[in-house]
Design a protein around this motif. Structure first.
Motif, PDB file in Angstrom:
ATOM      1  N   CYS A 199       0.848  -1.198   0.000  1.00  9.11           N
ATOM      2  CA  CYS A 199       0.000   0.000   0.000  1.00  9.11           C
ATOM      3  C   CYS A 199       0.883   1.247   0.000  1.00  9.11           C
TER       4      CYS A 199
ATOM      5  N   HIS B 120       0.153   4.125   1.070  1.00  6.79           N
ATOM      6  CA  HIS B 120      -0.094   5.064   2.159  1.00  6.79           C
ATOM      7  C   HIS B 120       1.017   4.985   3.199  1.00  6.79           C
ATOM      8  N   MET B 121       1.062   3.864   3.935  1.00  4.64           N
ATOM      9  CA  MET B 121       2.105   3.747   4.954  1.00  4.64           C
ATOM     10  C   MET B 121       2.782   2.385   4.928  1.00  4.64           C
ATOM     11  N   GLY B 122       2.627   1.678   3.800  1.00  5.32           N
ATOM     12  CA  GLY B 122       3.463   0.503   3.604  1.00  5.32           C
ATOM     13  C   GLY B 122       2.934  -0.827   4.069  1.00  5.32           C
ATOM     14  N   CYS B 123       1.678  -0.960   4.449  1.00  8.09           N
ATOM     15  CA  CYS B 123       1.136  -2.289   4.773  1.00  8.09           C
ATOM     16  C   CYS B 123       0.971  -3.098   3.489  1.00  8.09           C
TER      17      CYS B 123
ATOM     18  N   CYS C 113      -6.419  -2.536   1.613  1.00  9.11           N
ATOM     19  CA  CYS C 113      -5.404  -2.461   2.662  1.00  9.11           C
ATOM     20  C   CYS C 113      -6.055  -2.594   4.041  1.00  9.11           C
TER      21      CYS C 113
ATOM     22  N   CYS D  42      -4.807  -1.839   6.886  1.00  5.49           N
ATOM     23  CA  CYS D  42      -4.347  -0.921   7.932  1.00  5.49           C
ATOM     24  C   CYS D  42      -5.266   0.288   8.102  1.00  5.49           C
ATOM     25  N   HIS D  43      -5.508   1.027   7.028  1.00  8.48           N
ATOM     26  CA  HIS D  43      -6.389   2.199   7.160  1.00  8.48           C
ATOM     27  C   HIS D  43      -7.436   2.240   6.066  1.00  8.48           C
ATOM     28  N   GLY D  44      -7.624   1.121   5.352  1.00  6.51           N
ATOM     29  CA  GLY D  44      -8.772   1.020   4.450  1.00  6.51           C
ATOM     30  C   GLY D  44      -8.577   1.526   3.033  1.00  6.51           C
ATOM     31  N   SER D  45      -7.341   1.844   2.606  1.00  2.00           N
ATOM     32  CA  SER D  45      -7.171   2.238   1.198  1.00  2.00           C
ATOM     33  C   SER D  45      -7.585   1.086   0.300  1.00  2.00           C
TER      34      SER D  45
ATOM     35  N   PRO E 134      -6.931   6.497   2.488  1.00  2.00           N
ATOM     36  CA  PRO E 134      -6.032   7.646   2.464  1.00  2.00           C
ATOM     37  C   PRO E 134      -4.912   7.595   1.432  1.00  2.00           C
TER      38      PRO E 134
HETATM   39 FE1  FES Z   1      -2.608   1.183   3.634  1.00  2.02          FE
HETATM   40 FE2  FES Z   1      -2.613   3.037   5.515  1.00  2.02          FE
HETATM   41  S1  FES Z   1      -1.062   1.638   5.049  1.00  2.02           S
HETATM   42  S2  FES Z   1      -4.160   2.519   4.139  1.00  2.02           S
END
Ligand code: FES
Length: 458
Positions: free
Chosen positions: A415, A417-420, A433, A435-438, A450
């Motif tokens: 992802c 956004h922050m790498g998940c 994703c 982690c935060h739903g992207s 996000p």
């Molecule tokens: Fe994927 Fe935040 S790491 S939405």
């Protein structure tokens, strides 16, 4: 991709241009769902010069994939609100959501809105106790709920808790109408205009078209706020996913129902151009956690046939919604260090009324007017009290998914956004994703933030 009943029966689309020039404005709103459009409407009516940017088409996200209930009955919630925030705040939550319902009624026409009772029902002793507890909260606050036994559903119900005179809306037609009113009031709406970079100190945004927007105030209505990492709200939000199936059916329910027992179900009839459509929703789970999601559509579809004796689903779609740890959305300034950046999220599946409430709070703050719900909805509120464990659990899920995903799903794209690590969603054909739903389309392009950059499918 699947398309909701609402999106397939929208009014003919007004086409809004893509941004192709640099511009400046008083207020820039990112996100063209109901909350963004309501912010644009309220602020334009106050004489603000408003620009709204939507990365795809307006109303195609959470609003266009909702169940279309504009009501103050947000599942079982008032007993918990009293416990967490006290009776006066629980009453404020009720009153501002009721005002949102009345605001909707004040301008909607035709099939955009219809009166209906909102009804919670139980099928077990535990569920009935929950309803009794909630009814007591209604009495404390002054909500006119009615306790009963029978429902119109072909199910055995033990108890019901009814709120008369609530509403159902066609969320896309309703939103299209409000967008028109916002434009008439002077707002400028741009579609296919994706924000790629922000310089919050200079109050500048940069879009995919290489254009710049200079703003005085910024309102983030992007579901999962792309800039909220600066505050810590992003760690506290958790993203849920649920499924909806629908079929044309002569089942003229006068109420909109939610079960309080598990598995949770929501049932209603929608009337579109005079024709009834039955809708059944449920099968919720945390976003990005499942690969074989087809099973959720199949479960609901088999209930349509076996419980409701209806034809197979003709429409099916899913919805995604962040929720805060303490049930109340975030609406207001992200933090005192950025008093010109506002956040609007965490609607917990009750975004139709709560997005109107939140837009009212934010627009009041921007024009310097008091709003009685501002401190209750403040994004920087602290003191989670009995919900502290939930806040910690939300953070724990993200951390666990971050490390676990990199060990178990090494072939899934990362992802942006922050790498998940993302997870492939079979039924919807998207990379999700946890982690935060992207969410990303099959080709890697961003479907929901996000994240703002596409996946590297290498
Ligand atoms: Fe994927 Fe935040 S790491 S939405």
């Amino acid at each position: 991709m699947r398309k909701s009943l609402w999106l397939q029966t929208a009014y003919p689309r007004d086409s809004y241009p893509a941004l192709d020039e640099d511009l400046s404005c008083d207020v820039c709103i990112i996100g063209g769902g109901l909350s963004g459009i309501a912010n644009a409407y309220f602020l334009a009516k106050e004489g603000k010069d408003v620009v709204l940017l939507e990365k795809d088409e307006i109303l195609c996200g959470a609003t266009g994939n909702s169940t279309g209930k504009l009501t103050v009955q947000h599942d079982v919630v008032y007993a918990d609100l009293i416990k967490q925030f006290g009776r006066d705040n629980a009453k404020i939550y009720y009153e501002v959501n009721r005002e949102a319902v009345l605001f909707g009624r004040s301008f909607a026409y035709g099939d955009e809105l219809r009166n209906a009772d909102s009804i919670l029902f139980s099928q077990s002793k535990y569920g009935t106790e929950l309803l009794q507890y909630e009814k007591k909260a209604y009495e404390e606050i002054g909500i006119p709920g009615e306790f009963g036994r029978n429902s119109e559903l072909p199910l055995k119900t033990v108890a019901t808790l009814t709120l008369r005179d609530e509403t159902q809306i066609h969320p896309v037609r309703f939103g299209q109408h409000l967008a028109k009113l916002a434009v008439q009031a002077g707002a400028r709406i741009y579609e296919r205009s994706d924000v790629r970079l922000m310089d919050l100190k200079k109050r500048l945004l940069y879009t995919n078209s290489q254009n710049e927007i200079q703003f005085n105030e910024l309102v983030l209505c992007t579901h999962y706020p792309i800039e909220a990492i600066k505050g810590l709200q992003i760690l506290k939000l958790i993203v849920g996913r649920s499924y909806i199936v629908s079929t044309p059916a002569n089942m003229p329910l006068t109420g909109q129902y939610i079960s309080v027992d598990n598995p949770k179900r929501s049932a209603r009839t929608a009337y579109i151009d005079g024709k009834p459509h039955f809708m059944l929703a449920g099968e919720g789970h945390l976003a990005g956690m499942e690969k074989e999601t087809q099973v959720h559509y199949e479960t609901l579809s088999s209930e349509l046939r076996n419980v409701y004796q209806l034809d197979a689903m003709q429409y099916s779609w899913s919805a995604q919604d962040p929720q805060t740890p303490d049930l109340v959305p975030y609406a207001g300034c992200i933090s005192p260090s950025m008093p010109y950046v506002y956040l609007n999220t965490g609607f917990r599946k009750w975004g139709l009324s709560n997005s109107l409430v939140s837009a009212r709070i934010i627009s009041d703050q921007i024009v310097g007017r008091q709003n009685k719900a501002a401190s209750l909805y403040a994004p920087d509120r602290t003191g989670f009290g009995s919900f502290l464990l939930q806040a910690l659990k939300n953070t724990g899920i993200v951390l666990k998914e971050f490390t676990g995903g990199h060990i178990s799903r090494t072939n899934s794209p990362i992802c942006t956004h922050m790498g998940c690590r993302t997870r492939w969603n079979e039924a919807d054909q998207t990379w999700d994703c946890p982690c935060h739903g992207s969410r990303f389309r099959q080709d890697g392009s961003v479907l929901e933030g996000p994240a703002t950059k596409p996946l590297d499918l290498g």
